[in-house]
Design a protein around this motif. Structure first.
Motif, PDB file in Angstrom:
ATOM      1  N   ILE B 109       1.439  98.197  30.921  1.00  0.00           N
ATOM      2  CA  ILE B 109       2.004  97.137  30.076  1.00  0.00           C
ATOM      3  C   ILE B 109       1.068  96.854  28.905  1.00  0.00           C
ATOM      4  N   SER B 110      -0.219  96.736  29.229  1.00  0.00           N
ATOM      5  CA  SER B 110      -1.213  96.452  28.198  1.00  0.00           C
ATOM      6  C   SER B 110      -1.276  97.595  27.190  1.00  0.00           C
ATOM      7  N   SER B 111      -1.262  98.827  27.695  1.00  0.00           N
ATOM      8  CA  SER B 111      -1.300  99.992  26.803  1.00  0.00           C
ATOM      9  C   SER B 111      -0.093 100.016  25.894  1.00  0.00           C
ATOM     10  N   PHE B 135      -6.780 107.735  42.592  1.00  0.00           N
ATOM     11  CA  PHE B 135      -6.372 109.085  42.177  1.00  0.00           C
ATOM     12  C   PHE B 135      -4.954 109.367  42.681  1.00  0.00           C
ATOM     13  N   GLU B 136      -4.738 108.994  43.942  1.00  0.00           N
ATOM     14  CA  GLU B 136      -3.429 109.240  44.560  1.00  0.00           C
ATOM     15  C   GLU B 136      -2.355 108.388  43.889  1.00  0.00           C
ATOM     16  N   ALA B 137      -2.686 107.121  43.681  1.00  0.00           N
ATOM     17  CA  ALA B 137      -1.696 106.194  43.120  1.00  0.00           C
ATOM     18  C   ALA B 137      -1.282 106.609  41.709  1.00  0.00           C
ATOM     19  N   VAL B 138      -2.246 107.080  40.923  1.00  0.00           N
ATOM     20  CA  VAL B 138      -1.905 107.488  39.557  1.00  0.00           C
ATOM     21  C   VAL B 138      -0.958 108.691  39.588  1.00  0.00           C
ATOM     22  N   GLU B 139      -1.203 109.604  40.544  1.00  0.00           N
ATOM     23  CA  GLU B 139      -0.288 110.755  40.650  1.00  0.00           C
ATOM     24  C   GLU B 139       1.112 110.311  41.053  1.00  0.00           C
ATOM     25  N   GLU B 140       1.156 109.351  41.987  1.00  0.00           N
ATOM     26  CA  GLU B 140       2.472 108.813  42.381  1.00  0.00           C
ATOM     27  C   GLU B 140       3.187 108.196  41.180  1.00  0.00           C
ATOM     28  N   ALA B 141       2.421 107.423  40.414  1.00  0.00           N
ATOM     29  CA  ALA B 141       3.012 106.739  39.265  1.00  0.00           C
ATOM     30  C   ALA B 141       3.465 107.746  38.204  1.00  0.00           C
ATOM     31  N   ARG B 142       2.690 108.823  38.102  1.00  0.00           N
ATOM     32  CA  ARG B 142       3.044 109.853  37.120  1.00  0.00           C
ATOM     33  C   ARG B 142       4.369 110.521  37.527  1.00  0.00           C
ATOM     34  N   LYS B 143       4.467 110.823  38.818  1.00  0.00           N
ATOM     35  CA  LYS B 143       5.698 111.458  39.316  1.00  0.00           C
ATOM     36  C   LYS B 143       6.901 110.546  39.112  1.00  0.00           C
ATOM     37  N   ALA B 144       6.670 109.266  39.262  1.00  0.00           N
ATOM     38  CA  ALA B 144       7.766 108.313  39.137  1.00  0.00           C
ATOM     39  C   ALA B 144       8.087 107.977  37.673  1.00  0.00           C
ATOM     40  N   GLY B 145       7.300 108.546  36.760  1.00  0.00           N
ATOM     41  CA  GLY B 145       7.617 108.335  35.353  1.00  0.00           C
ATOM     42  C   GLY B 145       7.003 107.084  34.737  1.00  0.00           C
ATOM     43  N   PHE B 146       6.038 106.451  35.418  1.00  0.00           N
ATOM     44  CA  PHE B 146       5.395 105.245  34.865  1.00  0.00           C
ATOM     45  C   PHE B 146       4.138 105.575  34.049  1.00  0.00           C
ATOM     46  N   VAL B 147       3.672 106.791  34.214  1.00  0.00           N
ATOM     47  CA  VAL B 147       2.458 107.235  33.516  1.00  0.00           C
ATOM     48  C   VAL B 147       2.738 108.622  32.965  1.00  0.00           C
ATOM     49  N   GLY B 148       2.233 108.915  31.793  1.00  0.00           N
ATOM     50  CA  GLY B 148       2.348 110.279  31.263  1.00  0.00           C
ATOM     51  C   GLY B 148       3.264 110.348  30.051  1.00  0.00           C
ATOM     52  N   CYS B 158       1.697 107.950  27.362  1.00  0.00           N
ATOM     53  CA  CYS B 158       0.387 107.348  27.623  1.00  0.00           C
ATOM     54  C   CYS B 158      -0.122 107.850  28.957  1.00  0.00           C
ATOM     55  N   ASP B 159      -1.230 108.547  28.894  1.00  0.00           N
ATOM     56  CA  ASP B 159      -1.806 109.061  30.129  1.00  0.00           C
ATOM     57  C   ASP B 159      -2.756 108.019  30.718  1.00  0.00           C
ATOM     58  N   LEU B 160      -3.099 108.215  31.975  1.00  0.00           N
ATOM     59  CA  LEU B 160      -4.064 107.315  32.621  1.00  0.00           C
ATOM     60  C   LEU B 160      -5.086 108.189  33.335  1.00  0.00           C
TER      61      LEU B 160
END
Lengths: 549, 426
Positions: B109-111, B135-148, B158-160
């Motif tokens: 949100i901040s980004s 590390f795991e959570a960011v990958e989950e979020a990436r898969k779900a489309g919230f990151v990347g 926006c990557d994390l």
């Protein structure tokens, strides 16, 4: 151009100046350790803290850019107390070994301790101890206990040579300057870290424990190592050069010199045994300077001028070259004049030039004006090989120091075909070996004179040493020959400069009287050349930063 | 109070994206994407949210310093400071280990609001488990489309990146953190330039604490007014994590409204003093660097930025350290001083030389070798360290010294006179 007030004095200073630059430009001293005008700002020593109105706390003068109406106090009670505090902190773990420290006498820590510190210490604990003699590289030793971690040396290596050998290791009070595994401090400019070290933490093994600095006399001189002609000081004691340090000259070398130049005097000293001595005539019957000079004069006056060649040297001074040119254009009129090249390596973007002669431009200017220009040495080589040369009058390649296996401008084979060779040189070379009449000249540091660097900067050097062996300044030898061959006597060395200005248009405006004291002067018409000498890339950025004022 | 930061940390596997989404995490991000960015930042300002890392700077104001149209050559960056290392502070760890998706949501949100193209999470080296969770959570979020790339179909990339530090306290200082993140030695940088002008890799950067960023989803979802309604007053709003340690019955991390009275925290939330027969002696209210409070100063003290500052200390990271009457204050201070001497980066003279000097004098007093004049020396040295260095580490080392010596002077004097502790003597 903001107007600011420092200690009640209203000053107008250039945009973008820092408080420290503004103060220094107006003669107001603000103490500093980590700040160096040639390096980026680190802001870590904290001795330059000053009070600025409307600032919540003291600010460091080195990193605070002035703004309109700024009111600064550099001498308030509070500022003086802060300085006392920083000085006390700096000395907490300092060994206070000034009596055996090479830096003593020119140590910023000593100076500020005297000016801003206290004579008593409140520190009663055990001091931190660490390595006293660590080799950072072949030319630099590190004393951890004296180091105040100002990081000047680290920034220098990153910003000038760009080699970055030095780093800060460990943390807090255990922090230390060090090198990375397998990468010692070994770049062509490494010795400068010793000069900029504000304390005695970095020392040169070659100067370490050899003399107290206050016994040395700094004689202003010019480095003979290459066509940059760096302004230097020769630290002299009892007729010996103990060390060479850069003399700040923004038109030539700023604050730096290269290691080759720094160890020039050592090279001369170490090879002193090999130096040429005395005057040698063509036979054993010719004994002593007068006899040899008489013989040389006779050879010169009787030679067929068309079959005489004159070899000048880009390592001879303006005065020596001028007198040689007077000979060539007077008594030897008709003789062709040649100027050799002494090149090695490549120009770098900083100081080092591949042209290893300090006065090429000066020699070219004089020969152009008096002799219609100098010709290539290749042509001379050919003429020698063809047996077209009866007499070669030459200034040798070893005038400024040992030639160290440098490629000789003329082959031994060609020299052997010359009828006669009259040579003036200081260190042996193929030329002096082949000479039939040879005069030993004083070397660099032992005679005075002027040189013009590749960018057109005219500088003068003073003689720092009294010649000890049986040799004479090259100018004196040339003058003796000139006197024997010409109706008019040669002018005294000190008077030559005016004659040069009269003969060489580019040097007409040179203020010779002021030269030794100032940083030299640009020859007219060499602005373009001066522009060309400005380094590019990282070094240029750094200089620009240093030239803010 | 409704829990906002720790609402579901007690359920099974709260760190997984399924559990987090079932509890509404990422709803705020969905809502915010597409919203006007400046309005988002305005709502953060309106919420009154102040930085939870210790300085208490208004979060929305900080975000508004960032450029409105970052160029591809100089992108904007967000850094989440998870280098929680002030002694006594362990509040962020709960979020990092138990609620990582809330933090990731807050970071995104901040980004988004600041037009960042990459967000970095710098986590202290000692937090190994938390790092693995992240590390795991960011990958989950990436898969779900919230990151990347093309987050939630918005076209915004926006990557994390999660980066583990190498366990240096100084790397929690924002600019030292940037140096460390860039792969260099973690040394605080000179200011100016400030991070929003030239931060990470010389680009505009905002750096925020874990807890601060984790507050953002709630503000987006429920509005700034709802957030501002929590807390003591409009300058001290929202929920706050308190890390309580020391002589209390149930130490731990507690989510409570900003401004909860200190004694209520000790008595009611933490079950009172560890040994009921021992009286409260002192509290360090905001991590080891802040001035200590005597027992009587702890009465009627709301725990928030302004109230604690008025009492002469600092709210800091809300790391509350409680000490009963058996505590040897000289030894406590000697230990605190050892920490700062060990962690000083060594750049600035007053800190590099002053912190170990403070420690040496205090250790000497604690060993029974105290001398007359030591206390004046300590105070004077500490005074000369304050405000004279690049970063506040010197202040952090000096403040406890000055306050301990001032407030528990008799204990120090006893040590100097008798060579032993007044506490054990009693």
């Amino acid at each position: 151009m903001p107007t600011i007030t420092i200690n009640g004095r209203e000053l107008t200073v250039p945009d973008g100046s820092t408080v420290l630059q503004a103060a220094h430009a107006n003669g107001i001293d603000i103490p500093h350790f980590c700040y160096h005008e040639g390096l980026s700002v680190a802001g870590n020593c904290r001795i330059c803290l000053v009070e600025i109105e409307k600032f919540p706390k003291p600010a460091i003068a080195c990193n605070t850019v002035v703004s309109e109406g700024m009111v600064i106090s550099t001498e308030s009670e509070k500022v003086q107390d802060l300085r006392r505090g920083v000085m006390e902190f700096l000395l907490v773990n300092h060994p206070l070994d000034c009596p055996i420290c090479d830096q003593a006498g020119e140590c910023t820590l000593q100076q500020y301790s005297y000016q801003h510190g206290s004579s008593l210490t409140r520190f009663e604990e055990e001091k931190e101890h660490g390595p006293k003699r660590r080799e950072l590289g072949p030319h630099v030793l590190y004393d951890w206990e004296r180091c105040i971690k100002c990081t000047r040396c680290i920034r220098f290596c990153e910003e000038l040579p760009g080699t970055g050998e030095l780093g800060l290791f460990l943390r807090g009070v255990r922090s230390e300057i060090g090198t990375f595994p397998g990468r010692p401090l070994d770049n062509p400019y490494s010795g400068n870290v010793v000069d900029i070290c504000p304390v005695g933490a970095l020392t040169l093994p070659e100067f370490r424990f050899r003399s107290r600095v206050w016994f040395l006399t700094d004689v202003p001189s010019v480095c003979a190592g290459c066509s940059r002609g760096c302004s230097i000081n020769l630290g002299v004691l009892r007729n010996e050069i103990y060390r060479i340090t850069p003399r700040t000259n923004h038109a030539v070398n700023r604050w730096w010199i290269c290691d080759e130049g720094r160890f020039w005097a050592r090279k001369i000293r170490e090879q002193g045994e090999t130096r040429l001595q005395g005057a040698r005539g063509s036979s054993d019957q010719v004994v002593g300077w007068s006899a040899a000079l008489d013989e040389a004069a006779a050879v010169l006056s009787s030679a067929k001028k068309r079959r005489v060649r004159v070899l000048a040297s880009p390592r001879a001074t303006l005065e020596e070259t001028w007198l040689l040119a007077k000979l060539a254009s007077g008594p030897l009129e008709g003789a062709k004049v040649h100027l050799p090249r002494h090149e090695r390596g490549e120009d770098d973007e900083i100081l080092i030039r591949k042209d290893k002669a300090a006065n090429r431009l000066g020699a070219e200017l004089i020969l152009e004006s008096l002799c219609g220009g100098a010709q290539d040495v290749a042509e001379l080589e050919e003429a020698l090989l063809n047996g077209e040369v009866d007499l070669l009058v030459a200034l040798g390649p070893g005038l400024a120091g040992p030639v160290d296996g440098e490629k000789a401008p003329l082959s031994a084979k060609a020299l052997a075909r010359a009828g006669q060779i009259v040579a003036i040189d200081a260190f042996p070379s193929a030329l002096s070996e082949a000479a039939s009449i040879r005069f030993a000249a004083s070397s660099w540091g032992e005679s005075s004179g002027s040189v013009i660097n590749f960018a057109g900067r005219v500088q003068q050097m003073e003689s720092a040493l009294t010649p000890q062996g049986d040799h004479r300044p090259a100018y004196m030898i040339l003058a003796e020959l000139y006197d024997r061959l010409s109706a008019e006597p040669a002018p005294a060395p000190a008077m030559v400069a005016r004659s040069i200005s009269g003969d060489v248009a580019a040097l007409a405006g040179i203020n010779w009287v002021d030269l030794p004291a100032s940083a030299g002067q640009d020859a007219e018409g060499f602005d373009a050349a001066v522009q060309a000498c400005r380094p590019t890339g990282a070094a240029a950025k750094m200089i620009a930063a240093g030239w803010k004022l | 109070m409704e829990k906002i930061l720790t609402s579901f940390i007690d359920v099974e596997a709260p760190h997984t994206i399924e559990v987090a989404r079932a509890h509404g995490v990422y709803d705020g991000l969905k809502k915010s994407i597409g919203m006007d960015r400046d309005e988002l930042i305005a709502s953060f300002k309106a919420s009154g949210l102040r930085g939870r890392g210790g300085a208490g700077f208004p979060c929305g104001v900080k975000m508004s310093f960032m450029p409105k149209d970052p160029s591809p050559q100089r992108p904007s960056y967000l850094i989440c400071n998870a280098d929680e290392s002030e002694p006594g502070t362990f509040k962020d760890r709960v979020i990092l280990e138990k609620n990582p998706h809330l933090l990731i949501e807050g970071m995104m949100i901040s980004s988004y609001a600041m037009r960042c193209s990459c967000a970095f999470l710098y986590i202290r080296g000692e937090y190994g488990h938390a790092a693995r969770v992240l590390f795991e959570a960011v990958e989950e979020a990436r898969k779900a489309g919230f990151v990347g790339k093309n987050i939630l179909g918005s076209g915004w990339d926006c990557d994390l990146v999660v980066h583990r530090g190498a366990a240096a306290y100084i790397c929690g200082e924002e600019t030292a953190l940037m140096d460390s993140l860039e792969g260099g030695r973690g040394n605080p940088r000179l200011k100016p330039p400030f991070p929003a002008q030239a931060g990470l890799y010389g680009c505009p950067t905002t750096i925020n604490n874990v807890e601060t960023l984790s507050c953002l989803p709630y503000i987006v979802e429920h509005g700034p007014e709802a957030f501002a309604a929590i807390g003591r007053n409009e300058r001290n709003t929202g929920p706050k994590l308190f890390a309580v340690s020391g002589h209390v019955k149930t130490p731990g991390v507690f989510e409570l409204p900003m401004g909860i009275p200190l004694m209520e925290l000790i008595e009611d939330v933490c079950g009172g003093m560890l040994r009921p027969d021992k009286k409260l002696k002192a509290v360090i209210p905001g991590g080891s660097s802040v001035p200590v409070l005597r027992a009587e100063e702890c009465q009627d003290l709301p725990l928030d930025f302004d109230a604690v500052a008025e009492r002469g200390s600092m709210f800091g990271s809300a790391a509350v350290m409680v000490m009963d009457e058996t505590t040897d204050m000289v030894k406590v201070l000697a230990r605190i001083s050892h920490f700062y001497a060990h962690e000083s980066c060594g750049q600035c003279t007053p800190c590099r030389e002053g912190t170990p000097w403070l420690e040496k004098v205090l250790q000497r007093i604690a060993r029974g070798g105290g001398r007359e004049g030591d206390l004046a020396l300590l105070d004077d040295m500490a005074a000369r360290m304050m405000g004279t260095t690049i970063c506040p580490l010197a202040d952090a080392a000096a403040m406890p010294v000055r306050s301990f010596v001032e407030k528990f002077r008799e204990e120090f004097e006893y040590y100097i006179k008798h060579g032993r502790s007044m506490v054990s003597a009693g």
